[in-house]
Design an enzyme around this catalytic site. Structure first.
Site, short mmCIF file in Angstrom:
data_model
loop_
_atom_site.label_atom_id
_atom_site.label_comp_id
_atom_site.label_asym_id
_atom_site.label_seq_id
_atom_site.Cartn_x
_atom_site.Cartn_y
_atom_site.Cartn_z
N THR A 246 36.35 27.93 -1.37
CA THR A 246 37.70 28.94 -2.87
C THR A 246 37.59 29.51 -2.92
O THR A 246 36.95 30.34 -3.99
CB THR A 246 38.50 27.62 -3.72
OG1 THR A 246 37.42 27.35 -4.31
CG2 THR A 246 38.29 25.89 -3.16
N ASP B 112 38.42 20.47 -7.06
CA ASP B 112 38.52 19.36 -7.01
C ASP B 112 39.19 18.43 -6.04
O ASP B 112 39.91 17.95 -5.25
CB ASP B 112 38.63 18.41 -8.27
CG ASP B 112 37.02 18.26 -8.43
OD1 ASP B 112 35.60 18.37 -8.18
OD2 ASP B 112 36.73 17.86 -9.77
#
Length: 170
Positions: free
Chosen positions: A86, A119
């Protein structure tokens, strides 16, 4: 959790157990300082026991010992089946099967709190993966889930991710 020797061994044993049962093993790095402290052990764990790696850009650079993102990408080939990295507003990159797949960030009206973003990205990605979607769509599911979580305070979705996905991928 990775600092103690018994914890490192637990990671390896859990991965072996999962592989023996025919399952894939994923790992989210979650802490660039821990990665820096245990770089060699993480590299060995990933090379020998991890199928899908999740990391943010800082963790990824720390793991690879790289100065820039492109250098880091070159070092991860062949170390695990899939690496999903990310990059905040730049979206994410999925590295797999000799390809680099760039996933745009999902639009967010206002960035409020990044707690849980990694997450939720992993959760969305893994949902797509378990449904047999291509890696680009897996990344899009991850981006959608992460975008929802950063738009408010707290690490739990404020709206149904199933509803968001149904609207987004209809």
């Amino acid at each position: 959790l990775f600092d103690r020797p018994s914890a490192k061994q637990a990671f390896v044993e859990a991965a072996k157990t999962a592989h023996d049962a025919g399952a894939k093993v994923s790992l989210s790095l979650s802490d660039s300082f821990c990665v820096e402290r245990h770089k060699a052990e993480f590299r060995a764990l990933i090379a020998n026991h991890i199928d899908i790696l999740f990391a943010n850009e800082a963790e990824f650079l720390a793991l690879c010992g790289a100065q820039n993102f492109h250098e880091a990408v070159a070092t991860v080939y062949g170390t695990c089946d899939i690496a999903a990295v990310t990059r905040g507003a730049k979206g994410s990159v999925v590295i797999a099967q000799g390809k680099i797949i760039e996933i745009p960030a999902e639009p967010v009206d206002q960035l409020v709190d990044t707690t849980g973003a990694g997450d939720l990205y992993a959760a969305g990605f893994l949902y797509g993966y378990t449904q047999g979607f291509d890696l680009s769509r897996c990344g899009a599911y991850g981006s959608l889930a992460a975008a929802e979580i950063i738009s408010h305070i707290g690490a739990r979705p404020a709206v149904s991710l199933k509803t968001l996905a149904a609207k987004r991928f209809a």
